[in-house]
Design a protein around this motif. Structure first.
Motif, PDB file in Angstrom:
ATOM      1  N   ILE A  77      91.559  43.380  48.370  1.00 36.67           N
ATOM      2  CA  ILE A  77      90.703  43.454  47.214  1.00 36.67           C
ATOM      3  C   ILE A  77      91.212  42.596  46.146  1.00 36.67           C
ATOM      4  CG2 ILE A  77      92.021  45.392  45.766  1.00 36.67           C
ATOM      5  CD1 ILE A  77      89.190  46.377  45.023  1.00 36.67           C
ATOM      6  N   GLY A  78      90.233  41.940  45.556  1.00 36.65           N
ATOM      7  CA  GLY A  78      90.599  40.846  44.375  1.00 36.65           C
ATOM      8  C   GLY A  78      91.559  41.385  43.291  1.00 36.65           C
ATOM      9  N   GLU A  79      92.446  40.414  43.085  1.00 36.06           N
ATOM     10  CA  GLU A  79      93.601  40.809  42.034  1.00 36.06           C
ATOM     11  C   GLU A  79      92.512  41.118  40.662  1.00 36.06           C
ATOM     12  OE1 GLU A  79      97.673  39.110  40.272  1.00 36.06           O
ATOM     13  OE2 GLU A  79      96.357  37.579  41.263  1.00 36.06           O
ATOM     14  N   THR A  80      91.531  40.238  40.583  1.00 37.76           N
ATOM     15  CA  THR A  80      90.894  40.183  39.134  1.00 37.76           C
ATOM     16  C   THR A  80      89.502  40.304  39.558  1.00 37.76           C
ATOM     17  OG1 THR A  80      90.651  38.117  39.115  1.00 37.76           O
ATOM     18  CG2 THR A  80      92.474  38.819  38.132  1.00 37.76           C
ATOM     19  N   GLU A  81      88.341  40.614  38.753  1.00 36.70           N
ATOM     20  CA  GLU A  81      87.212  40.463  38.993  1.00 36.70           C
ATOM     21  C   GLU A  81      86.854  38.881  39.404  1.00 36.70           C
ATOM     22  OE1 GLU A  81      87.181  43.220  35.220  1.00 36.70           O
ATOM     23  OE2 GLU A  81      88.122  41.290  35.663  1.00 36.70           O
ATOM     24  N   VAL A  82      85.840  38.576  39.741  1.00 41.39           N
ATOM     25  CA  VAL A  82      85.358  37.083  40.041  1.00 41.39           C
ATOM     26  C   VAL A  82      85.406  36.538  38.599  1.00 41.39           C
ATOM     27  CG1 VAL A  82      83.491  35.540  40.806  1.00 41.39           C
ATOM     28  CG2 VAL A  82      84.224  37.601  42.121  1.00 41.39           C
ATOM     29  N   THR A  83      85.975  35.020  38.386  1.00 41.64           N
ATOM     30  CA  THR A  83      85.945  34.449  36.971  1.00 41.64           C
ATOM     31  C   THR A  83      84.858  33.338  37.127  1.00 41.64           C
ATOM     32  OG1 THR A  83      87.524  32.876  38.106  1.00 41.64           O
ATOM     33  CG2 THR A  83      88.579  34.920  36.870  1.00 41.64           C
ATOM     34  N   TRP A  84      84.763  32.849  35.988  1.00 43.07           N
ATOM     35  CA  TRP A  84      83.674  31.812  35.617  1.00 43.07           C
ATOM     36  C   TRP A  84      84.261  30.773  36.730  1.00 43.07           C
ATOM     37  CZ3 TRP A  84      82.941  32.285  29.723  1.00 43.07           C
ATOM     38  CH2 TRP A  84      82.087  32.931  29.524  1.00 43.07           C
TER      39      TRP A  84
ATOM     40  N   ALA B 117      91.342  51.844  42.770  1.00 45.88           N
ATOM     41  CA  ALA B 117      91.906  51.977  41.650  1.00 45.88           C
ATOM     42  C   ALA B 117      92.710  53.179  41.538  1.00 45.88           C
ATOM     43  CB  ALA B 117      90.571  52.473  41.029  1.00 45.88           C
ATOM     44  N   TYR B 118      92.585  54.467  42.377  1.00 46.69           N
ATOM     45  CA  TYR B 118      93.634  55.411  42.344  1.00 46.69           C
ATOM     46  C   TYR B 118      94.997  55.095  43.076  1.00 46.69           C
ATOM     47  CZ  TYR B 118      90.679  58.794  40.206  1.00 46.69           C
ATOM     48  OH  TYR B 118      89.848  59.399  39.420  1.00 46.69           O
ATOM     49  N   SER B 119      94.906  54.310  44.121  1.00 45.64           N
ATOM     50  CA  SER B 119      96.234  53.917  44.604  1.00 45.64           C
ATOM     51  C   SER B 119      96.959  53.181  43.688  1.00 45.64           C
ATOM     52  CB  SER B 119      95.817  53.034  45.893  1.00 45.64           C
ATOM     53  OG  SER B 119      95.294  53.800  47.065  1.00 45.64           O
ATOM     54  N   GLY B 120      96.592  52.416  42.640  1.00 41.10           N
ATOM     55  CA  GLY B 120      97.104  51.698  41.807  1.00 41.10           C
ATOM     56  C   GLY B 120      97.017  52.274  40.356  1.00 41.10           C
ATOM     57  N   LYS B 121      96.789  53.545  40.278  1.00 41.18           N
ATOM     58  CA  LYS B 121      96.642  54.152  39.151  1.00 41.18           C
ATOM     59  C   LYS B 121      97.705  53.990  38.219  1.00 41.18           C
ATOM     60  CE  LYS B 121      95.376  58.636  37.292  1.00 41.18           C
ATOM     61  NZ  LYS B 121      95.131  60.123  37.740  1.00 41.18           N
ATOM     62  N   THR B 122      97.395  53.651  36.914  1.00 44.02           N
ATOM     63  CA  THR B 122      98.095  53.226  35.825  1.00 44.02           C
ATOM     64  C   THR B 122      99.378  54.101  35.880  1.00 44.02           C
ATOM     65  OG1 THR B 122      96.551  52.267  34.689  1.00 44.02           O
ATOM     66  CG2 THR B 122      98.710  52.505  33.379  1.00 44.02           C
ATOM     67  N   GLU B 123     100.656  53.840  35.666  1.00 45.55           N
ATOM     68  CA  GLU B 123     101.925  54.364  35.456  1.00 45.55           C
ATOM     69  C   GLU B 123     101.934  55.334  34.279  1.00 45.55           C
ATOM     70  OE1 GLU B 123     105.346  52.292  35.741  1.00 45.55           O
ATOM     71  OE2 GLU B 123     104.458  50.767  37.076  1.00 45.55           O
TER      72      GLU B 123
ATOM     73  N   LEU C 214      98.102  44.459  30.991  1.00 41.43           N
ATOM     74  CA  LEU C 214      99.000  44.735  32.152  1.00 41.43           C
ATOM     75  C   LEU C 214      98.241  45.163  33.399  1.00 41.43           C
ATOM     76  CD1 LEU C 214     101.674  47.019  30.019  1.00 41.43           C
ATOM     77  CD2 LEU C 214     101.848  44.731  30.887  1.00 41.43           C
ATOM     78  N   PRO C 215      98.914  44.794  34.587  1.00 36.66           N
ATOM     79  CA  PRO C 215      98.379  45.328  35.909  1.00 36.66           C
ATOM     80  C   PRO C 215      98.613  46.796  36.160  1.00 36.66           C
ATOM     81  CG  PRO C 215     100.065  44.013  36.316  1.00 36.66           C
ATOM     82  CD  PRO C 215     100.004  44.096  34.778  1.00 36.66           C
ATOM     83  N   ASP C 216      97.954  47.183  37.240  1.00 34.45           N
ATOM     84  CA  ASP C 216      98.283  48.402  37.895  1.00 34.45           C
ATOM     85  C   ASP C 216      99.304  48.452  38.608  1.00 34.45           C
ATOM     86  OD1 ASP C 216      97.198  47.727  40.266  1.00 34.45           O
ATOM     87  OD2 ASP C 216      95.199  48.886  39.783  1.00 34.45           O
ATOM     88  N   ALA C 217      99.794  49.441  39.426  1.00 35.91           N
ATOM     89  CA  ALA C 217     100.834  49.459  40.235  1.00 35.91           C
ATOM     90  C   ALA C 217     100.650  48.594  41.490  1.00 35.91           C
ATOM     91  CB  ALA C 217     101.139  51.101  40.519  1.00 35.91           C
ATOM     92  N   LEU C 218      99.506  48.503  41.848  1.00 34.94           N
ATOM     93  CA  LEU C 218      99.273  47.471  43.015  1.00 34.94           C
ATOM     94  C   LEU C 218      98.914  46.054  42.631  1.00 34.94           C
ATOM     95  CD1 LEU C 218      96.415  49.516  45.074  1.00 34.94           C
ATOM     96  CD2 LEU C 218      98.901  49.172  45.559  1.00 34.94           C
ATOM     97  N   GLY C 219      99.181  45.782  41.500  1.00 37.16           N
ATOM     98  CA  GLY C 219      99.000  44.357  40.768  1.00 37.16           C
ATOM     99  C   GLY C 219      97.666  44.026  40.263  1.00 37.16           C
ATOM    100  N   LEU C 220      96.660  44.855  40.372  1.00 36.51           N
ATOM    101  CA  LEU C 220      95.276  44.803  40.015  1.00 36.51           C
ATOM    102  C   LEU C 220      95.083  44.870  38.598  1.00 36.51           C
ATOM    103  CD1 LEU C 220      93.626  46.936  42.728  1.00 36.51           C
ATOM    104  CD2 LEU C 220      94.319  44.582  43.022  1.00 36.51           C
ATOM    105  N   HIS C 221      94.269  43.777  38.036  1.00 40.46           N
ATOM    106  CA  HIS C 221      93.947  43.809  36.567  1.00 40.46           C
ATOM    107  C   HIS C 221      92.471  44.298  36.313  1.00 40.46           C
ATOM    108  CE1 HIS C 221      97.727  41.149  35.490  1.00 40.46           C
ATOM    109  NE2 HIS C 221      97.560  40.928  36.689  1.00 40.46           N
ATOM    110  N   ASP C 222      92.415  44.943  35.270  1.00 38.52           N
ATOM    111  CA  ASP C 222      90.976  45.237  34.806  1.00 38.52           C
ATOM    112  C   ASP C 222      90.146  45.994  35.655  1.00 38.52           C
ATOM    113  OD1 ASP C 222      91.291  43.469  32.553  1.00 38.52           O
ATOM    114  OD2 ASP C 222      90.544  41.771  33.611  1.00 38.52           O
ATOM    115  N   MET C 223      91.023  47.005  36.372  1.00 38.80           N
ATOM    116  CA  MET C 223      90.211  48.088  37.183  1.00 38.80           C
ATOM    117  C   MET C 223      89.200  48.844  36.287  1.00 38.80           C
ATOM    118  SD  MET C 223      90.410  47.539  40.519  1.00 38.80           S
ATOM    119  CE  MET C 223      89.852  48.905  41.323  1.00 38.80           C
ATOM    120  N   ALA C 224      90.034  48.981  34.856  1.00 45.93           N
ATOM    121  CA  ALA C 224      88.961  49.550  34.046  1.00 45.93           C
ATOM    122  C   ALA C 224      88.976  48.558  32.976  1.00 45.93           C
ATOM    123  CB  ALA C 224      89.788  50.790  33.441  1.00 45.93           C
ATOM    124  N   GLY C 225      87.592  48.686  32.212  1.00 46.40           N
ATOM    125  CA  GLY C 225      87.634  47.625  31.124  1.00 46.40           C
ATOM    126  C   GLY C 225      87.401  46.234  31.692  1.00 46.40           C
TER     127      GLY C 225
END
Length: 181
Positions: A20-27, A84-90, A116-127
């Motif tokens: 899964i993408g580390e971030t949302e698709v950027t411009w 989202a749940y696998s990387g749930k914020t600490e 800050l990223p979640d535990a999987l290194g994913l950014h912005d899963m929320a917000g």
């Protein structure tokens, strides 16, 4: 991948291994793939794409697939929840530390990877921007994760809304996935 039962699901689901993408698709990525921006570019090409319909997302994916030779997808809701749940914020990390939402965004999107990223290194899963998923009763689709205009409750991992596939909203973008072969 694996067997998963999220709070937003009725049944357990078995998922294949996927990326899964580390971030949302950027411009910046959108412009590199499409040769045009979906809206006026802000002052930072690292902001998430927003104001795109499902058709816009599918056009992007088709072109990305043809450029890379890899098959990318819009995430099904179950996959999005699993990531989202696998990387749930600490425990102890606040929403302010991990997400752009109504309480701290100033009413606008922000460049990805600035929280800050979640535990999987994913950014912005929320917000930042809420994310289209391919799940829902066509022409209605689940939009997950909440965005910069949403309050903290709407940015919960199991919080979602349903939107028509043709809607253009400034707080909806998307994230891509790829199934591991």
């Amino acid at each position: 991948g694996g067997i998963f039962r999220g709070e937003g699901l009725k049944d357990e689901v078995e998922l294949p291994n996927f990326y899964i993408g580390e971030t949302e698709v950027t411009w910046e990525l959108w412009y590199a793939v499409m040769g045009r921006a979906p809206q006026l570019l802000g002052d930072d090409a690292q902001q998430p794409v927003s104001n795109v319909t499902m058709d816009d997302c599918f056009d992007f994916l088709e072109r990305l697939d043809s450029i890379t030779g890899v098959e990318f997808f819009l995430s099904p809701y179950e996959y999005w929840l699993y990531a989202a749940y696998s990387g749930k914020t600490e425990v102890g990390m606040t929403l302010d530390e991990s997400a752009w939402y109504a309480g701290n965004s100033g009413g606008k999107t922000h460049p990805v990877k600035t929280k800050l990223p979640d535990a999987l290194g994913l950014h912005d899963m929320a917000g930042n921007v809420a994310e289209w998923t391919i799940s829902g009763p066509d022409p209605l689709f689940i939009v997950a994760g909440g965005g910069f205009e949403d309050d903290s409750a709407q940015c919960g991992l199991d919080s979602y809304t349903v939107c028509h596939a043709n809607v253009h909203l400034g707080n909806i973008g998307f994230r891509i996935i790829c199934i591991q072969k």
